[in-house]
Enzyme design. Structure first.
Site, PDB file in Angstrom:
ATOM      1  N   TYR A 111     -16.554 -36.783  -1.918  1.00  0.00           N
ATOM      2  CA  TYR A 111     -15.535 -37.250  -2.942  1.00  0.00           C
ATOM      3  C   TYR A 111     -15.502 -36.310  -3.897  1.00  0.00           C
ATOM      4  O   TYR A 111     -14.441 -36.314  -3.295  1.00  0.00           O
ATOM      5  CB  TYR A 111     -17.617 -37.375  -3.873  1.00  0.00           C
ATOM      6  CG  TYR A 111     -17.915 -38.104  -4.981  1.00  0.00           C
ATOM      7  CD1 TYR A 111     -17.175 -39.885  -4.682  1.00  0.00           C
ATOM      8  CD2 TYR A 111     -18.131 -38.641  -6.300  1.00  0.00           C
ATOM      9  CE1 TYR A 111     -17.029 -40.588  -5.630  1.00  0.00           C
ATOM     10  CE2 TYR A 111     -18.525 -38.440  -7.021  1.00  0.00           C
ATOM     11  CZ  TYR A 111     -17.549 -40.118  -6.657  1.00  0.00           C
ATOM     12  OH  TYR A 111     -17.127 -41.129  -8.121  1.00  0.00           O
ATOM     13  N   LYS A 164     -28.756 -59.385  14.038  1.00  0.00           N
ATOM     14  CA  LYS A 164     -27.534 -59.840  14.518  1.00  0.00           C
ATOM     15  C   LYS A 164     -26.892 -58.514  14.350  1.00  0.00           C
ATOM     16  O   LYS A 164     -26.303 -57.255  14.767  1.00  0.00           O
ATOM     17  CB  LYS A 164     -27.313 -60.955  13.724  1.00  0.00           C
ATOM     18  CG  LYS A 164     -25.573 -60.751  14.172  1.00  0.00           C
ATOM     19  CD  LYS A 164     -25.329 -62.553  15.274  1.00  0.00           C
ATOM     20  CE  LYS A 164     -24.700 -63.535  16.065  1.00  0.00           C
ATOM     21  NZ  LYS A 164     -25.368 -64.102  16.311  1.00  0.00           N
TER      22      LYS A 164
END
Length: 781
Positions: free
Chosen positions: A40, A95
Site C-alpha cells: 500500500y 460458478k
C-alpha cells in the site's frame, strides 16, 4: 436422500464456517512494515503511475489478467426463474468455484439489481477496468441476447453468456462425434429442436457454423412451431422458420435424424423415437428431467446415440467442459472478445479429445475399466485432467489467428506444461478415490457411532454409495442424536456389543480372541469380557468377515485404537512393524508423508520397510511414487549417525526395489527446489521430478512437519492411514472433521477392495432391509 434431508444438508453446507463458498486470499507477503509499505502506501503509487502511463500494465501489476466477473441479475436462475439478484448469489459463487478448481481463474461474482437491459449494459460496461473477462449468467431471454451483443461490441475484454454458448459448444462437439459414429453428414441431416430459448438458439446457430442448413431445422417453442407467419420471432429465429403451420412435435420427429431438447421433461415418447430415421441422435438436455429418459430412449432404438444433461448417464452435456477452459485460453492471450473462431476451436478440441485414449485416472473416476470412443462416449468427461491443456491452447491459438489476441504465446509446449501445473492432482484425487470406492462398496464399521460427527459421515458415506455403514453403540442414544440433528438412519444396522441380543456373537468372538491371545497374557474370562468394547468387537467383525473394514479413534487415544487391531487382526505377512502415513492435499499437489504416527526412532532396516510400504500405498491411489528421504543433511554433507541412517535406509530400499524412484538423505527444501537439486546434485534420481512422497527419519520430525503443514500451511489432510495391517482398520485423529472422517472412509473402502476381495452379500449383516435400501440408493446415484 429425502428432500428435507437434502435441504438441511445444503443449507448447512453453505452456512457452516465462513458463510458462502468463496473467499479472497492475498498472493503477496504482508507481514512486515516493509511489506505493507510496498503493498500500500507509499510503494503502491509506483504501479499506479505505470498503469496510468499505459493501461496494459494493469495486466502486469494487478490481478486483472486472471480475474473474471460472473455477473447476473437473477432473472433466470437454474430452473427457479426470476428469483432476484440476491437469491442468485449462491449459483454465482458456485460458478466461481468451478472456474477456480478447473482452470485456476479467480472470480468476483457480481449480482446486479437491474432488469432494464440498457441500464444493465451500462453498469457492466463500467466494470471493465476491473476484469480480464465477463461471464454473463442466468439472465432471461430475450434480454440476454441484447445484453451480450452490446457488451461484446462495447468492451475490449472477452464476454460470454455461458447459458447460450456453453451448451452450444459442448453439444456441438458431441454432435460432430455422434454424426461421425452414425455415418451422417451435418449438411444433410434433419434437425428437430424443442425449445427456442437462449441456449437452443445459440446451439442451432453454431450448428449452422459447422455446416448445418437452415432449411433442415424445425424448431418449437412454448407457442408451437416457428413458422413464417409468426410476427414474434426476431432476426435470430426468422431464418429457421418453416412454411407450414400444422407441425406437431410428433409429426416433426418422423424421419428426423437429430433431436435436440432444451425445454421441459417427458415431452418425447418412445413412439416418437421409434419413428426417427435410421441411426438417430437424441440430445435430451432438460434438467433434472430430460425430454425422454435415457433408459426409455435406448430401449426404443438399438441404433440410437443418446445424450442428456445428467451425470448419472453416458454422454453428459455439461457446460463445465467449456467455460473454464475457454476463458483460460482467452485470458492468456488477452483476447478482446470470444469470437466464433474461438468457439469452433473449443468444439473441435473437445470432439478430438474424445477420440484419444482415456487416462486411467478418468476410468477410475467413472467406475469404468476402459472408456473408449463410441455411442456411450462421444464427449470427454468433466473430470478428465487433459481438458485444460487441450481446450485452452486451442482457444488461445484461435484468438491469435483470428486477430483478437493482444499478446501471443511463443512456446506452446511450455504453455501446456504451465497449464498442467496450475492444478495439482489433488483437485482430481479425492473425486477419483470416491469413484473407485463406489465401484465396489464395502461393509464399513463405525466403532464410535454415538458421536454426531461419525453419524453425519456415515450418512454421507451411505448417500454417496461408497460403503455400507455398520454403526456400533447404544441404539437408543444413536437414534436420539440422529433425530435431534435431522439425520436419516433408516435401515442402517445399529449393533450394541454390550446388549443381550449380541451375547451369542460375543461368545463366538471371545472364543476366537482367546485362541489368539491365550499365551499372550489374556485369560478366557477377559477374552469374553473385552468383546463388549466396541473397538475389539468391530475388529473381530472385520477378522471374521462380518464386515470388511473399520474406522475408529475420534474420541480415543491412538494406541487405544491400534492395540485391538494388532491383537485381533495382526500385520500383513512379512511386515514386522506397522506404520502411519498422511496424505496432504497441497497447492503443489498430493503429498504423502510417513511415518507420522507410529514408529519413534526406526532403524535403517525399519525405515526402508516403511518406505516400501508407503510406495505400495501411493500406487493404490493410482499415482507413481517419487520419494524423498529427508534429513538435515544433503547426500553425505553430514557424517552424523542420524544422516547416515537415512542414507543406509535408501540403499536398502534400492536393493529391494531398484526401479523405485527414491533418493536421500536430503533436506526438505532441496526436495522441492528443482533448480537447487539440478544445479548442485545432478546425479539425483529426483532431478526434474515432482516429489510426492516424504519419508521422515523419526516420528518427531514427521508428526511436527505434518501438523505444521496442516495448521499453518492450510493443507487438507487425509489420515492417519495405517499401513501394514492384514485387514483394513484405520484410525481417526482426535477431533477429526466430518470431511476428514468421510475421506478416511474412502481410504478404508479402497484398502478393503485390495485386501478383502468381493463383499459377501450373503453374510449376516447384508441380509437386512438396509442392504436393499442401499442397493436402491446406489442405483439411483
Amino acid at each position: 436422500m429425502s428432500k428435507e434431508t437434502r435441504r438441511f444438508q445444503a443449507l448447512e453446507y453453505h452456512s457452516k464456517g465462513k458463510p458462502g463458498k468463496i473467499e479472497v486470499v492475498p498472493t503477496k507477503e504482508a507481514k512486515t512494515q516493509r511489506d505493507l509499505s510496498l503493498a500500500y502506501s507509499p510503494g503502491v503509487a509506483e504501479p499506479c503511475l505505470e498503469i496510468a502511463a499505459n493501461k496494459e500494465n494493469a495486466y502486469k501489476y494487478t490481478a486483472k489478467g486472471n480475474l473474471v466477473g460472473v455477473i447476473s441479475n437473477g432473472t433466470a436462475v437454474l430452473g427457479l426463474g426470476d428469483i432476484g439478484p440476491e437469491a442468485s448469489k449462491p449459483v454465482m459463487e458456485g460458478k466461481a468455484v468451478l472456474f477456480k478448481i478447473f482452470a485456476d481463474i479467480d472470480v468476483f461474482d457480481i449480482e446486479i439489481n437491474e432488469k432494464d437491459p440498457v441500464k444493465f449494459v451500462e453498469i457492466v460496461k463500467s466494470l471493465e477496468p476491473t476484469f480480464g473477462g465477463i461471464n454473463l449468467e442466468d439472465i432471461k431471454a430475450p434480454e440476454c441476447f441484447y445484453i451480450e451483443q452490446q457488451l461484446r461490441e462495447q468492451l475490449n475484454i472477452p464476454v460470454m453468456h455461458d447459458d447460450q454458448h456453453g451448451t452450444a459448444i459442448i453439444s456441438s462437439a458431441a454432435l460432430l462425434n455422434a454424426l461421425e459414429l452414425q455415418k451422417k453428414k451435418i449438411d444433410k441431416v434433419k434437425f428437430v429442436i424443442n425449445g427456442a430459448g437462449a441456449a437452443a438458439m445459440a446451439c442451432v446457430k453454431l450448428y449452422v457454423s459447422l455446416g448445418a442448413r437452415y432449411e433442415n431445422f424445425i424448431l418449437f417453442d412454448k407457442d408451437g412451431v416457428l413458422h413464417k407467419g409468426r410476427t414474434d420471432l426476431g432476426k435470430d429465429k426468422e431464418p429457421f422458420a418453416v412454411k407450414g403451420t400444422d407441425w406437431s412435435l410428433e409429426k416433426a420427429m418422423k424421419d428426423a435424424d437429430v433431436f435436440l431438447g432444451l425445454s421441459v421433461g417427458n415431452v418425447v415418447t418412445r413412439e416418437m423415437v421409434q419413428s426417427m430415421a435410421k441411426n438417430p441422435i437424441v440430445f435430451a438436455m432438460a434438467n433434472p428431467n430430460p425430454e425422454i429418459t435415457y433408459d426409455m430412449a435406448v430401449s426404443a432404438r438399438k441404433d440410437i446415440i443418446m445424450a442428456t444433461g445428467r451425470s448419472d448417464f453416458p454422454n453428459q452435456v455439461n457446460n463445465v467442459l467449456g467455460f473454464p477452459f475457454i476463458f483460460r485460453g482467452a485470458l492468456d492471450v488477452r483476447a478482446r472478445q470470444i469470437n466464433e473462431a474461438m468457439k469452433l476451436a473449443a468444439v473441435h478440441a473437445l470432439a478430438d479429445l474424445a477420440k484419444t485414449p482415456v487416462p486411467d485416472i478418468v476410468n477410475l473416476a467413472y467406475n469404468e475399466r476402459n472408456i473408449v470412443f463410441g455411442a456411450e462416449y462421444i464427449i470427454p468427461k468433466p473430470l478428465d485432467p487433459r481438458l485444460l491443456s487441450t481446450i485452452a491452447p486451442a482457444v488461445a491459438r484461435a484468438a491469435i489467428e483470428s486477430g483478437v489476441a493482444t499478446t501471443t504465446i511463443a512456446d506452446w509446449d511450455a504453455y501446456a506444461v504451465e497449464l498442467n501445473r496450475r492444478l495439482g492432482l489433488d483437485n482430481q484425487l479425492m473425486r477419483v478415490i470416491g469413484s473407485k470406492a463406489r465401484r465396489d462398496p464395502k461393509r464399513l464399521v463405525f466403532a464410535e457411532a454415538d458421536n454426531l460427527k461419525i453419524l453425519k459421515a456415515a450418512q454421507i458415506v451411505f448417500e454417496e454409495g461408497v460403503a455400507y455403514p455398520i454403526l456400533l453403540g447404544d441404539e437408543k442414544k444413536i437414534r436420539s442424536i440422529a433425530e435431534a440433528n435431522n439425520l436419516d438412519l433408516e435401515g442402517l444396522p445399529i449393533i450394541d456389543p454390550r446388549s443381550d441380543a449380541e451375547e451369542e456373537r460375543r461368545k463366538f468372538y471371545g472364543q476366537l480372541f482367546f485362541q489368539k491371545r491365550q499365551r499372550k497374557g489374556m485369560n478366557k474370562y477377559e477374552s469374553f469380557k473385552i468383546m463388549k468394547d466396541r473397538n475389539y468387537f468391530g475388529c473381530m467383525m472385520v477378522e471374521t468377515g462380518d464386515a470388511d473394514a473399520m474406522i475408529s479413534g475420534l474420541t480415543r487415544n491412538y494406541d487405544e485404537t491400534i492395540r485391538p487391531a494388532l491383537q485381533v487382526i495382526g500385520t500383513e505377512e512379512g511386515v514386522k512393524k506397522i506404520a502411519g502415513m498422511y496424505l496432504l492435499l497441497t497447492k503443489k499437489g498430493p503429498i504423502f508423508m510417513a511415518d507420522t504416527t507410529v514408529n519413534f526412532n526406526p532403524t535403517a532396516e525399519e525405515l526402508a520397510e516403511i518406505t516400501l510400504m508407503v510406495a505400495k500405498e501411493v500406487r493404490n491411489f493410482n499415482l507413481t511414487p517419487r520419494i524423498a528421504m529427508l534429513s538435515y543433511s544433503n547426500f553425505g554433507s553430514s557424517a552424523s549417525p542420524e544422516a547416515q541412517l537415512v542414507a543406509s535406509a535408501r540403499k536398502i530400499v534400492k536393493e529391494k526395489n531398484p526401479s523405485l524412484v527414491v533418493d536421500g538423505e536430503m533436506q526438505a527444501s532441496v526436495a522441492f527446489n528443482k533448480d537447487i537439486l539440478k544445479e548442485n546434485y545432478p546425479f539425483s534420481e529426483l532431478v526434474d521430478k515432482d516429489v510426492n512422497t516424504l519419508i521422515f527419519p523419526n516420528l518427531a520430525a514427521g508428526n511436527i512437519a505434518y501438523n505444521l503443514l496442516r495448521e499453518v500451511g492450510g493443507a487438507d489432510a487425509v489420515g492417519p492411514i495405517l499401513m501394514g495391517m492384514k485387514k483394513p482398520v484405520h484410525v481417526l485423529q482426535l477431533g477429526s472433521s466430518v470431511r476428514s472422517i468421510f475421506n478416511m472412509a474412502l481410504v478404508a473402502v479402497i484398502d478393503a477392495q485390495i485386501k478383502c476381495g468381493k463383499t459377501d452379500t450373503a453374510g449376516i449383516v447384508t441380509k437386512s432391509k438396509w442392504w436393499k435400501r442401499f442397493s436402491k440408493v446406489s442405483k439411483d446415484i
